[in-house]
Design a protein around this motif. Structure first.
Motif, PDB file in Angstrom:
ATOM      1  N   SER A 210       0.701  -1.082  -0.004  1.00 49.93           N
ATOM      2  CA  SER A 210       0.263   0.073   0.039  1.00 49.93           C
ATOM      3  C   SER A 210       0.760   1.339   0.133  1.00 49.93           C
ATOM      4  O   SER A 210       1.994   1.331   0.798  1.00 49.93           O
ATOM      5  CB  SER A 210      -0.834  -0.061   1.076  1.00 49.93           C
ATOM      6  N   GLY A 211       0.439   2.267  -0.746  1.00 52.06           N
ATOM      7  CA  GLY A 211       1.053   3.539  -0.514  1.00 52.06           C
ATOM      8  C   GLY A 211       0.523   4.493   0.489  1.00 52.06           C
ATOM      9  O   GLY A 211      -0.219   3.878   1.211  1.00 52.06           O
ATOM     10  N   VAL A 212       1.050   5.715   0.600  1.00 53.04           N
ATOM     11  CA  VAL A 212       0.479   6.396   1.745  1.00 53.04           C
ATOM     12  C   VAL A 212      -0.027   7.428   1.299  1.00 53.04           C
ATOM     13  O   VAL A 212      -0.153   7.831   0.096  1.00 53.04           O
ATOM     14  CB  VAL A 212       2.099   6.949   2.642  1.00 53.04           C
ATOM     15  N   TRP A 213      -0.648   8.340   2.191  1.00 49.12           N
ATOM     16  CA  TRP A 213      -1.644   9.507   1.708  1.00 49.12           C
ATOM     17  C   TRP A 213      -0.976  10.404   1.035  1.00 49.12           C
ATOM     18  O   TRP A 213       0.524  10.432   1.231  1.00 49.12           O
ATOM     19  CB  TRP A 213      -2.317  10.065   3.194  1.00 49.12           C
ATOM     20  N   ASP A 214      -1.559  11.250   0.414  1.00 48.14           N
ATOM     21  CA  ASP A 214      -0.973  12.073  -0.661  1.00 48.14           C
ATOM     22  C   ASP A 214      -0.775  13.528   0.395  1.00 48.14           C
ATOM     23  O   ASP A 214      -1.553  14.015   0.885  1.00 48.14           O
ATOM     24  CB  ASP A 214      -1.618  12.673  -1.717  1.00 48.14           C
ATOM     25  N   CYS A 215       0.652  13.559   0.616  1.00 47.88           N
ATOM     26  CA  CYS A 215       0.948  14.839   1.676  1.00 47.88           C
ATOM     27  C   CYS A 215       2.458  15.374   1.238  1.00 47.88           C
ATOM     28  O   CYS A 215       3.384  14.463   0.953  1.00 47.88           O
ATOM     29  CB  CYS A 215       0.943  14.535   3.278  1.00 47.88           C
ATOM     30  N   ALA A 216       2.700  16.729   1.084  1.00 51.09           N
ATOM     31  CA  ALA A 216       3.999  17.048   0.765  1.00 51.09           C
ATOM     32  C   ALA A 216       4.952  16.822   1.723  1.00 51.09           C
ATOM     33  O   ALA A 216       4.734  17.089   2.848  1.00 51.09           O
ATOM     34  CB  ALA A 216       3.787  18.626   0.463  1.00 51.09           C
ATOM     35  N   PRO A 217       6.151  16.719   1.362  1.00 46.24           N
ATOM     36  CA  PRO A 217       7.256  16.432   2.383  1.00 46.24           C
ATOM     37  C   PRO A 217       7.491  17.702   3.179  1.00 46.24           C
ATOM     38  O   PRO A 217       8.328  17.989   4.395  1.00 46.24           O
ATOM     39  CB  PRO A 217       8.633  16.158   1.557  1.00 46.24           C
ATOM     40  N   ASP A 218       6.946  18.916   2.673  1.00 47.47           N
ATOM     41  CA  ASP A 218       7.129  20.216   3.402  1.00 47.47           C
ATOM     42  C   ASP A 218       6.020  20.830   4.157  1.00 47.47           C
ATOM     43  O   ASP A 218       5.840  21.757   4.349  1.00 47.47           O
ATOM     44  CB  ASP A 218       7.899  21.219   2.582  1.00 47.47           C
ATOM     45  N   ALA A 219       5.035  19.849   4.254  1.00 51.03           N
ATOM     46  CA  ALA A 219       3.753  20.140   4.718  1.00 51.03           C
ATOM     47  C   ALA A 219       3.901  20.779   6.304  1.00 51.03           C
ATOM     48  O   ALA A 219       4.677  20.255   6.943  1.00 51.03           O
ATOM     49  CB  ALA A 219       2.758  18.984   4.907  1.00 51.03           C
ATOM     50  N   GLY A 220       3.002  21.661   6.649  1.00 48.59           N
ATOM     51  CA  GLY A 220       2.874  22.214   7.919  1.00 48.59           C
ATOM     52  C   GLY A 220       1.734  21.421   9.112  1.00 48.59           C
ATOM     53  O   GLY A 220       1.326  20.598   8.462  1.00 48.59           O
ATOM     54  N   PRO A 221       1.909  21.805  10.048  1.00 43.81           N
ATOM     55  CA  PRO A 221       1.106  21.187  11.187  1.00 43.81           C
ATOM     56  C   PRO A 221      -0.586  21.057  10.666  1.00 43.81           C
ATOM     57  O   PRO A 221      -1.149  20.418  11.468  1.00 43.81           O
ATOM     58  CB  PRO A 221       1.236  21.732  12.393  1.00 43.81           C
ATOM     59  N   ASP A 222      -0.813  22.087  10.004  1.00 42.98           N
ATOM     60  CA  ASP A 222      -2.263  22.264   9.747  1.00 42.98           C
ATOM     61  C   ASP A 222      -2.730  21.648   8.223  1.00 42.98           C
ATOM     62  O   ASP A 222      -3.754  21.836   7.987  1.00 42.98           O
ATOM     63  CB  ASP A 222      -2.788  23.676   9.683  1.00 42.98           C
ATOM     64  N   ASP A 223      -1.807  20.888   7.833  1.00 41.40           N
ATOM     65  CA  ASP A 223      -2.060  20.501   6.441  1.00 41.40           C
ATOM     66  C   ASP A 223      -2.576  19.048   6.446  1.00 41.40           C
ATOM     67  O   ASP A 223      -2.540  18.467   5.120  1.00 41.40           O
ATOM     68  CB  ASP A 223      -0.629  20.641   5.641  1.00 41.40           C
ATOM     69  N   GLY A 224      -3.245  18.499   7.452  1.00 46.91           N
ATOM     70  CA  GLY A 224      -3.673  17.397   7.274  1.00 46.91           C
ATOM     71  C   GLY A 224      -3.685  16.764   8.604  1.00 46.91           C
ATOM     72  O   GLY A 224      -3.174  17.421   9.709  1.00 46.91           O
TER      73      GLY A 224
ATOM     74  N   CYS B  58       5.848  12.884   6.478  1.00 50.73           N
ATOM     75  CA  CYS B  58       7.101  12.845   7.016  1.00 50.73           C
ATOM     76  C   CYS B  58       7.872  11.769   6.628  1.00 50.73           C
ATOM     77  O   CYS B  58       9.196  11.732   6.301  1.00 50.73           O
ATOM     78  CB  CYS B  58       6.727  12.555   8.656  1.00 50.73           C
ATOM     79  N   GLU B  59       7.197  10.600   6.140  1.00 52.72           N
ATOM     80  CA  GLU B  59       7.959   9.673   5.543  1.00 52.72           C
ATOM     81  C   GLU B  59       8.578  10.141   4.270  1.00 52.72           C
ATOM     82  O   GLU B  59       9.656   9.692   3.964  1.00 52.72           O
ATOM     83  CB  GLU B  59       7.028   8.450   5.130  1.00 52.72           C
ATOM     84  N   ARG B  60       7.886  10.678   3.147  1.00 48.84           N
ATOM     85  CA  ARG B  60       8.258  11.252   2.159  1.00 48.84           C
ATOM     86  C   ARG B  60       9.686  12.430   2.655  1.00 48.84           C
ATOM     87  O   ARG B  60      10.740  12.529   1.956  1.00 48.84           O
ATOM     88  CB  ARG B  60       7.349  12.141   1.269  1.00 48.84           C
ATOM     89  N   ALA B  61       9.273  13.297   3.655  1.00 51.45           N
ATOM     90  CA  ALA B  61      10.413  14.069   4.016  1.00 51.45           C
ATOM     91  C   ALA B  61      11.729  13.353   4.321  1.00 51.45           C
ATOM     92  O   ALA B  61      13.016  13.665   3.800  1.00 51.45           O
ATOM     93  CB  ALA B  61      10.274  14.867   5.243  1.00 51.45           C
ATOM     94  N   VAL B  62      11.797  12.073   4.773  1.00 47.07           N
ATOM     95  CA  VAL B  62      12.764  11.527   5.262  1.00 47.07           C
ATOM     96  C   VAL B  62      13.319  10.780   3.942  1.00 47.07           C
ATOM     97  O   VAL B  62      14.665  10.867   3.622  1.00 47.07           O
ATOM     98  CB  VAL B  62      12.617  10.358   6.178  1.00 47.07           C
ATOM     99  N   GLU B  63      12.577  10.085   3.136  1.00 46.85           N
ATOM    100  CA  GLU B  63      13.070   9.640   1.872  1.00 46.85           C
ATOM    101  C   GLU B  63      13.652  10.402   0.970  1.00 46.85           C
ATOM    102  O   GLU B  63      14.514  10.027   0.223  1.00 46.85           O
ATOM    103  CB  GLU B  63      12.006   8.889   1.298  1.00 46.85           C
ATOM    104  N   GLN B  64      13.163  11.610   0.934  1.00 48.25           N
ATOM    105  CA  GLN B  64      13.840  12.656   0.107  1.00 48.25           C
ATOM    106  C   GLN B  64      14.985  13.331   0.520  1.00 48.25           C
ATOM    107  O   GLN B  64      15.570  14.068  -0.201  1.00 48.25           O
ATOM    108  CB  GLN B  64      12.765  13.600  -0.820  1.00 48.25           C
ATOM    109  N   GLY B  65      14.883  13.598   1.690  1.00 51.33           N
ATOM    110  CA  GLY B  65      15.977  14.372   2.553  1.00 51.33           C
ATOM    111  C   GLY B  65      17.153  13.835   2.953  1.00 51.33           C
ATOM    112  O   GLY B  65      18.043  14.376   3.267  1.00 51.33           O
ATOM    113  N   PHE B  66      17.077  12.391   3.091  1.00 47.40           N
ATOM    114  CA  PHE B  66      18.100  11.897   3.856  1.00 47.40           C
ATOM    115  C   PHE B  66      18.990  11.027   2.883  1.00 47.40           C
ATOM    116  O   PHE B  66      18.364  10.291   2.115  1.00 47.40           O
ATOM    117  CB  PHE B  66      17.598  10.954   4.925  1.00 47.40           C
ATOM    118  N   ASP B  67      20.289  11.421   2.970  1.00 49.30           N
ATOM    119  CA  ASP B  67      21.317  10.486   1.829  1.00 49.30           C
ATOM    120  C   ASP B  67      21.710   9.093   2.992  1.00 49.30           C
ATOM    121  O   ASP B  67      22.849   9.439   3.557  1.00 49.30           O
ATOM    122  CB  ASP B  67      22.417  11.498   1.432  1.00 49.30           C
ATOM    123  N   GLY B  68      21.169   8.096   2.744  1.00 48.35           N
ATOM    124  CA  GLY B  68      21.475   6.936   3.512  1.00 48.35           C
ATOM    125  C   GLY B  68      20.395   6.102   3.356  1.00 48.35           C
ATOM    126  O   GLY B  68      19.469   5.961   2.657  1.00 48.35           O
ATOM    127  N   ASN B  69      20.563   4.980   4.274  1.00 46.50           N
ATOM    128  CA  ASN B  69      19.477   4.049   4.288  1.00 46.50           C
ATOM    129  C   ASN B  69      18.330   4.470   5.101  1.00 46.50           C
ATOM    130  O   ASN B  69      18.334   5.182   6.292  1.00 46.50           O
ATOM    131  CB  ASN B  69      19.866   2.680   5.188  1.00 46.50           C
TER     132      ASN B  69
END
Length: 338
Positions: free
Chosen positions: A113-127, A136-147
């Motif tokens: 299953s995929g995850v909800w559509d939410c931008a990696p730079d979303a703020g606290p009131d965006d969902g 948050c998952e996307r933010a880690v996957e896109q922002g972290f260089d490593g496992n």
């Protein structure tokens, strides 16, 4: 391993720190020092993850094998942590939630299953909670260089619980007498102990796993009735459970999930799959879940050491029905059944 835990003083974070220390890892915690006491053996670094200078000071000149992020709820905040720690850490383990799965719990979750559509730079009131966890998952996957290791726990219980679900029920059951029990005692549940989530997370991190796992107990590992009876057994109470119809509780304006913790109300399409998250992928990778009876027993053993005046642990979540409202609902149910 050198392990950094963002948070590390409450519930799952504290449990992960305990498990990491027990394995002989060198543990650093990063938190504001406001939510709980630091565990002996861990090096505590004070700072606020929402303050860029604090994050930069944490990372400056330091490296770790693993960071476990147990306190990420806002994508843009998590993204800054991921970017700042990139190059300083080999593996970023982010504790997400099954609520991040797209359509859950109305739609069935699957291993892919995929995850909800939410931008990696979303703020606290965006969902809501689940949508933001997906961001948050996307933010880690896109922002972290490593496992990147994503752990999506189901409903977590166990010692140190600061949400007030199982602790509230144990406190209420221990008082004895007629206890309002919601709906159908045969309702299947799917519960997981925080200690099992901690073990699985560290096992995968030690292997260098880069993947996403739904981590919870097997579907139907207890029922609502069995769960409450386990609480009665653990507390040695003379409680008498009075099972009240779902619809009647709704008519009496009893709030789902919060006033009667883990009660989701009458069966509906909106929550049809809440207790049926597939765990085959995590089990194949080594997930082992202890019996719910052990979780209930150990939580009561921990809770008994908490002073009675402080047994509203996690009270800011306002879990639990007020005694006078419980009595009124029981009286109304008795009158209807007379």
């Amino acid at each position: 391993m050198r392990v950094l835990v963002i948070g590390g003083t409450r519930f799952l974070g504290r449990t992960i720190v305990e498990e990491a220390l027990a394995r002989g890892h060198q543990v650093t915690t990063f938190n504001r020092g406001q939510s709980g006491a630091d565990l002996p053996g861990a090096v505590a670094v004070r700072g606020d993850r929402e303050v860029t200078a604090d994050l930069e000071r944490l990372a400056d000149g330091h490296t770790w094998d693993l960071v476990v992020d147990t306190s990420g709820y806002v994508p843009r905040v998590v993204g800054e942590s991921a970017r700042t720690l990139s190059g300083h850490v080999a593996t970023y383990a982010f504790i997400s939630s099954v609520s991040a799965i797209d359509g859950f719990p109305g739609k069935p979750a699957t291993e892919s299953s995929g995850v909800w559509d939410c931008a990696p730079d979303a703020g606290p009131d965006d969902g809501d909670y689940g949508v933001l966890k997906a961001g948050c998952e996307r933010a880690v996957e896109q922002g972290f260089d490593g496992n990147v290791l994503i752990v999506q726990p189901g409903l977590i219980l166990g010692p140190y619980e600061n949400v007030g679900r199982l602790p509230w029920w144990l406190n209420r059951i221990s008082q004895g007498g007629p206890v309002l029990a919601p709906g159908d005692p045969g309702t299947p549940m799917q519960l997981v102990d925080a200690r099992d989530v901690a073990v699985f997370t560290l096992d995968q991190a030690e292997l260098g796993t880069a993947s996403r796992f739904a981590v919870t107990g097997p579907a139907g590992n207890t029922t609502y009735g069995e769960w409450l009876e386990l609480g009665k057994e653990a507390t040695g109470s003379d409680a008498e459970f009075v099972w009240v119809d779902d619809r009647f509780l709704v008519d009496q304006e009893v709030g789902t999930w919060v006033e009667l913790p883990l009660w989701g109300g009458p069966p509906s399409d909106e929550v049809a799959n809440f207790w049926s998250v597939p765990t085959a992928k995590a089990e194949a990778a080594g997930l082992r879940v202890r019996p719910v009876a052990e979780t209930v027993r150990d939580t009561w053993a921990w809770l008994r050491d908490v002073p009675e005046a402080e047994r509203s642990y996690g009270a800011k979540a306002l879990h639990g029905i007020a005694p006078e409202k419980e009595a009124a609902v029981l009286a109304a149910w008795a009158a209807r059944s007379a």
